[in-house]
Each structure stands twice: as C-alpha cells, then as structure tokens.
Scaffold this motif. Sequence first.
Motif, PDB file in Angstrom:
ATOM      1  N   ALA A 254      -2.425   1.318  -1.111  1.00  0.00           N
ATOM      2  CA  ALA A 254      -2.117   0.756  -2.427  1.00  0.00           C
ATOM      3  C   ALA A 254      -0.860   1.386  -3.025  1.00  0.00           C
ATOM      4  N   ILE A 255      -0.743   2.707  -2.882  1.00  0.00           N
ATOM      5  CA  ILE A 255       0.455   3.390  -3.414  1.00  0.00           C
ATOM      6  C   ILE A 255       1.699   2.964  -2.642  1.00  0.00           C
ATOM      7  N   GLY A 256       1.566   2.826  -1.308  1.00  0.00           N
ATOM      8  CA  GLY A 256       2.707   2.382  -0.515  1.00  0.00           C
ATOM      9  C   GLY A 256       3.162   0.993  -0.922  1.00  0.00           C
ATOM     10  N   LYS A 257       2.194   0.113  -1.205  1.00  0.00           N
ATOM     11  CA  LYS A 257       2.550  -1.241  -1.657  1.00  0.00           C
ATOM     12  C   LYS A 257       3.275  -1.199  -2.995  1.00  0.00           C
ATOM     13  N   ALA A 258       2.788  -0.368  -3.922  1.00  0.00           N
ATOM     14  CA  ALA A 258       3.425  -0.292  -5.242  1.00  0.00           C
ATOM     15  C   ALA A 258       4.833   0.288  -5.162  1.00  0.00           C
ATOM     16  N   LEU A 259       5.012   1.294  -4.285  1.00  0.00           N
ATOM     17  CA  LEU A 259       6.320   1.952  -4.196  1.00  0.00           C
ATOM     18  C   LEU A 259       7.334   1.140  -3.408  1.00  0.00           C
ATOM     19  N   TYR A 260       6.920   0.586  -2.240  1.00  0.00           N
ATOM     20  CA  TYR A 260       7.890   0.050  -1.307  1.00  0.00           C
ATOM     21  C   TYR A 260       7.895  -1.464  -1.193  1.00  0.00           C
ATOM     22  N   VAL A 261       6.842  -2.122  -1.669  1.00  0.00           N
ATOM     23  CA  VAL A 261       6.821  -3.585  -1.651  1.00  0.00           C
ATOM     24  C   VAL A 261       7.098  -4.134  -3.041  1.00  0.00           C
ATOM     25  N   ASP A 262       6.271  -3.716  -4.014  1.00  0.00           N
ATOM     26  CA  ASP A 262       6.422  -4.231  -5.374  1.00  0.00           C
ATOM     27  C   ASP A 262       7.456  -3.464  -6.194  1.00  0.00           C
ATOM     28  N   LYS A 263       7.733  -2.211  -5.793  1.00  0.00           N
ATOM     29  CA  LYS A 263       8.618  -1.331  -6.571  1.00  0.00           C
ATOM     30  C   LYS A 263       8.134  -1.239  -8.026  1.00  0.00           C
ATOM     31  N   ASP A 264       6.841  -1.146  -8.168  1.00  0.00           N
ATOM     32  CA  ASP A 264       6.207  -1.006  -9.484  1.00  0.00           C
ATOM     33  C   ASP A 264       5.941   0.483  -9.691  1.00  0.00           C
ATOM     34  N   TRP A 265       6.913   1.174 -10.296  1.00  0.00           N
ATOM     35  CA  TRP A 265       6.832   2.630 -10.422  1.00  0.00           C
ATOM     36  C   TRP A 265       5.656   3.047 -11.318  1.00  0.00           C
ATOM     37  N   HIS A 266       5.402   2.306 -12.391  1.00  0.00           N
ATOM     38  CA  HIS A 266       4.301   2.658 -13.292  1.00  0.00           C
ATOM     39  C   HIS A 266       2.954   2.534 -12.568  1.00  0.00           C
ATOM     40  N   ALA A 268       2.500   2.745  -9.309  1.00  0.00           N
ATOM     41  CA  ALA A 268       2.458   3.822  -8.319  1.00  0.00           C
ATOM     42  C   ALA A 268       2.086   5.151  -8.986  1.00  0.00           C
ATOM     43  N   LEU A 269       2.628   5.391 -10.176  1.00  0.00           N
ATOM     44  CA  LEU A 269       2.304   6.616 -10.914  1.00  0.00           C
ATOM     45  C   LEU A 269       0.827   6.652 -11.275  1.00  0.00           C
ATOM     46  N   ARG A 270       0.296   5.522 -11.714  1.00  0.00           N
ATOM     47  CA  ARG A 270      -1.120   5.453 -12.104  1.00  0.00           C
ATOM     48  C   ARG A 270      -2.016   5.669 -10.891  1.00  0.00           C
ATOM     49  N   LEU A 271      -1.692   5.009  -9.785  1.00  0.00           N
ATOM     50  CA  LEU A 271      -2.515   5.137  -8.586  1.00  0.00           C
ATOM     51  C   LEU A 271      -2.464   6.551  -8.010  1.00  0.00           C
ATOM     52  N   ALA A 272      -1.284   7.179  -8.036  1.00  0.00           N
ATOM     53  CA  ALA A 272      -1.159   8.544  -7.520  1.00  0.00           C
ATOM     54  C   ALA A 272      -1.980   9.515  -8.361  1.00  0.00           C
ATOM     55  N   THR A 273      -1.954   9.306  -9.677  1.00  0.00           N
ATOM     56  CA  THR A 273      -2.761  10.153 -10.551  1.00  0.00           C
ATOM     57  C   THR A 273      -4.253   9.966 -10.265  1.00  0.00           C
ATOM     58  N   ALA A 274      -4.677   8.717 -10.045  1.00  0.00           N
ATOM     59  CA  ALA A 274      -6.080   8.442  -9.728  1.00  0.00           C
ATOM     60  C   ALA A 274      -6.471   9.055  -8.393  1.00  0.00           C
ATOM     61  N   MET A 275      -5.615   8.944  -7.389  1.00  0.00           N
ATOM     62  CA  MET A 275      -5.905   9.516  -6.079  1.00  0.00           C
ATOM     63  C   MET A 275      -6.060  11.024  -6.171  1.00  0.00           C
ATOM     64  N   LYS A 276      -5.177  11.646  -6.958  1.00  0.00           N
ATOM     65  CA  LYS A 276      -5.244  13.104  -7.129  1.00  0.00           C
ATOM     66  C   LYS A 276      -6.581  13.522  -7.731  1.00  0.00           C
ATOM     67  N   ALA A 277      -7.109  12.699  -8.654  1.00  0.00           N
ATOM     68  CA  ALA A 277      -8.377  13.033  -9.304  1.00  0.00           C
ATOM     69  C   ALA A 277      -9.570  12.739  -8.398  1.00  0.00           C
ATOM     70  N   ASN A 295       7.730  10.876  -6.668  1.00  0.00           N
ATOM     71  CA  ASN A 295       8.651   9.769  -6.383  1.00  0.00           C
ATOM     72  C   ASN A 295       8.686   8.758  -7.521  1.00  0.00           C
ATOM     73  N   ALA A 296       7.482   8.362  -7.988  1.00  0.00           N
ATOM     74  CA  ALA A 296       7.416   7.358  -9.047  1.00  0.00           C
ATOM     75  C   ALA A 296       8.003   7.900 -10.339  1.00  0.00           C
TER      76      ALA A 296
END
Length: 511
Positions: A254-266, A268-277, A295-296
Amino acid sequence: MRGVVLALLLIAAPAVAAPRAEPEVAAKTAQAEVAALKAENAALRERAEVEKRLATLEGAQAEASRADAQQANLIALLGGLIGLLTAVITIAVFFFTFRATREAVAAARDVAKTEAREEAKKQVATARSEFERLAEQERASIEESKQRLAEVNVRADEVNDQLAEVRKMADAAKASASAARGFAEGAASEHARAKRSASELEQDAQTRLAKVTNRTGESERAELTLKDAGVIAEAVAANDQPENQWTVRQFENAIGKALYVDKDWHEALRLATAMKAVHAADTEAQLFALRALGNAARELSRFDQALDAYRAAMAITTADPPKRWEQHYIWVAHCAALCLTGLGRAAEAEAQLRALLPLYERVIGAEGSGTLVTRHSLASAILNQGRAAEAEVMWRELLPLWERVDGAASSGTYIIRSCWAEALVRSDRPGEAREVLAPIPDRVPNEDWLPRHEAGLAFVRARVADAFGERAAAEGYLARAQKIYGEIYPPDHIRRRELEAYIANRPGPSA
C-alpha cells in the motif's frame, strides 16, 4: 803612353821646321809649349781618369744591375718557394682538418648511436613497465567486474525472491478477497471495483508510474516492473481487511502504491505512521515504515519530520548492525543529510556526507550511482555555504563520471550541469556557465525530469541571462521558476526563499 809620345812629336815638329830664333825666345816658347803640353797632358790624364771612373761606374752599375736581377730572381724564387710551401701547408692543414672532422663526426655518430640505443632501451623498458601496469589494472578491473557481476547476480536472486513473495502475497490477497466475498455479499459493488483485470491496472500504471527514484537519484524498490505494480495495486484494492490487521507485506504494498504509483505523499505518510504503530515489535517493519515516512515528509518539504524519521532509522541500523542493513544505513544517512541541507544546516550536511562517502565507495564502488549522488550532494552542501569555487571543481570532475554511468542526456546529467553552471555564475564566470548549460534542451522530455528540476534550471538560466544584460530573457526564466516553486514548495522552503530574495535584490533596468 802612345798618346803621350804622339803629343810630344806634334809639339816638337814646329820647332824643327821654324827658323832658328833666338835662344831665349825659343826657350820661352819651348817652356810655354811644355807648360801647355803638361796642361794638356794633365787634362788628358784627368779625362782618362774620368773615363776610367766612368767605366768603373758603368761596370759597377752593370754589376748592380746583374745583382738586382739576381736578387729579383732570388726573390721570385723565394716567393715561389714560399707559395709552394704555403700551398703544401694549406693542403696539409686541410687534409688533417678533414681527417679530424671525419674522425669527430664518426665519434659523434658512435656516441649518438650509443645514446639512441640506451634511450631505446629505456623507452622499451618504460613501455614494458607501462604495459605491465595497464595489464595489471586490466586484470584487477576484470576481477572487480567479476566480483560486481557476482554481486549483481546475488542481488538479482534477492530481487527475484522478493518478486516471488510479492506475487504470493498478491495471490493470498486475491484468495482473501474471494473468501471475503462469500461472507460479505453486501460488498459486491466494492468487490466489483476491486476486481479490475490485471491488464486494466497495468494500463493505468503505465500512465502514472514514473521512474522509481527518490530525490537523491537512488532507486527505491526499482525491481518493480509495470506489470508487478499492477499486481500490487490489484492486491491492495482487493484487500477488505482493516488496516490494524494488515500484514507487513500489505503495508509495504500500500505504501509503495502511494509513493510510486499515485504519488500521494499525504497518504503515504498516513500509511507509514499506521504501519509503525501496528508492527512496533517488528524491527524490519519499523525500518521500512521510518524510511517511507521520511520519504513522504521530505516530498512535502517537512524536513524536520523527515530528519527525525531518518535518524530513527539510522539508530535501528546501527544498534546491532547486521551486514545486510549496511546499505539501509548509508541510504537513510544520506537522506538525513539532504534534510539538513533543506533546513539550511549545510555545514552539518557536509560533515555527514564526507563521513558517508568512503563507506559508499567501499560498499558499492567509486562509480556506483549512490557514490556519485553522494558526491553531488556534498558539492551542493559546499555551494550552500558560499564556497562556489570548491563546489565548481567537484562538479567539473563529477560530470564525465556521471555521463559514463548514466548517459549524456539523462536527467541526472542535466542536474549536474545545472548545479555546475550555478557554481560558475556565483564565481562570476557566466560565459563558462552558458557553455555548460548549452547541451540541455529548453524543455527536457525525460519522464524523471521533475518540476523542481525544471525550476532549478530556469533559475540558473535567469542568473546567466542577467549576467549578460539579457533582462527580458531573465525575467521569463524567473517567472517560470517562481510559478513552479509556488506550486510545489511552501513559502518557507529554502529554494523558494532563495529565488524570492534574488528577485527582490535584482537591479533595475539600466537607463
């Protein structure tokens, strides 16, 4: 004597013939005649003496003439002898000089031949030594190439393993979605959307997937092909589980799709924070989440937040660093240095990049893409501290290496040229800057040529145009850079603030 007798007879003849005179008269006459005869005799004697002397003189004169003739002959003979002797001496001198010259020339030729032979021997020895050195370098290069090829093969195997895992996860996600459809008939419409064909997803990815690079030019999950990106996108779209139940692979997809396909930085930031938790106990998941978060955040110019994420990732990779995390460390440390530059802390960035450079060279080689990017980032940090001449030399040396590795028309090469030209402009060498910029087209067609690259190039071209008094051209470039920076950067971004300061301090048009 005969003359004297004749004279006496002539004198006595008149006395005999004349009549007898008186004895006194006769005596006187005789005395007078005797006196006359004596005088005449004296005159004759004197004349004879004169004639004798004349004859003597004539003889002496003839003798002198003969002596002069002999002397002249002797002098002529002596001159001939001297001339002959001179000719002989000249011939002898010429002969011996010619002989000495020939001997000297022969000796010089021998010396020259000897020196030439010695020089030839030296050149042969030097050539042999150089050949051996080059052969040794070639052998070392071949060994290094073999080693790199082995490393590439190992990495290729790792990439293939990862791809296999990705496909397995995609298949698992599809199976999970099929099971979910059996238990959630009310979600039919959502599943219909999620079950788009792989070909449709691939076509969608074709239009949106840019070259997978981060801001440093380092590939991030570059093993994803367009088809793999479509499979991942389909797997994520079909996933009906709540995020707090996602696996590590689901978050990565999901993070890879947000960063490299959709380029949706916000996102990607939300998903990375969720993954960390969600996966706080998984060290590798934490490392992935922190990298993605950094990165995001950096794409959103939140350099403080990105720096915190990268430093947290650095702490993970250095706490008990297994060798497989070594490349993770140098990458996040590099990104942390870029954040320091973005925050205006160029001196700290320079120190961190200088420490990283030998590590990059050891891990991926002196001409590895990461090593070249680190040298580029180091030059940028130096330029941001006002040391334009030092940065210019670094980019001058870096450009041919970059062109050999990435190509003369690559976006990375154009970025190097743009930065090098900026250093030349700051060093008051706009003519050289214009020559460096000349190969870059006005509109770069490369897919990975990002808006910030376009704005940076326009800014440099504006400064060059201003240096040549081309005010209208400079204003066109400045307007382009200002528009792009206004769209992608917040007002307090370092590049945007630098552009605004330059525009504010530009001198007015000359009268």
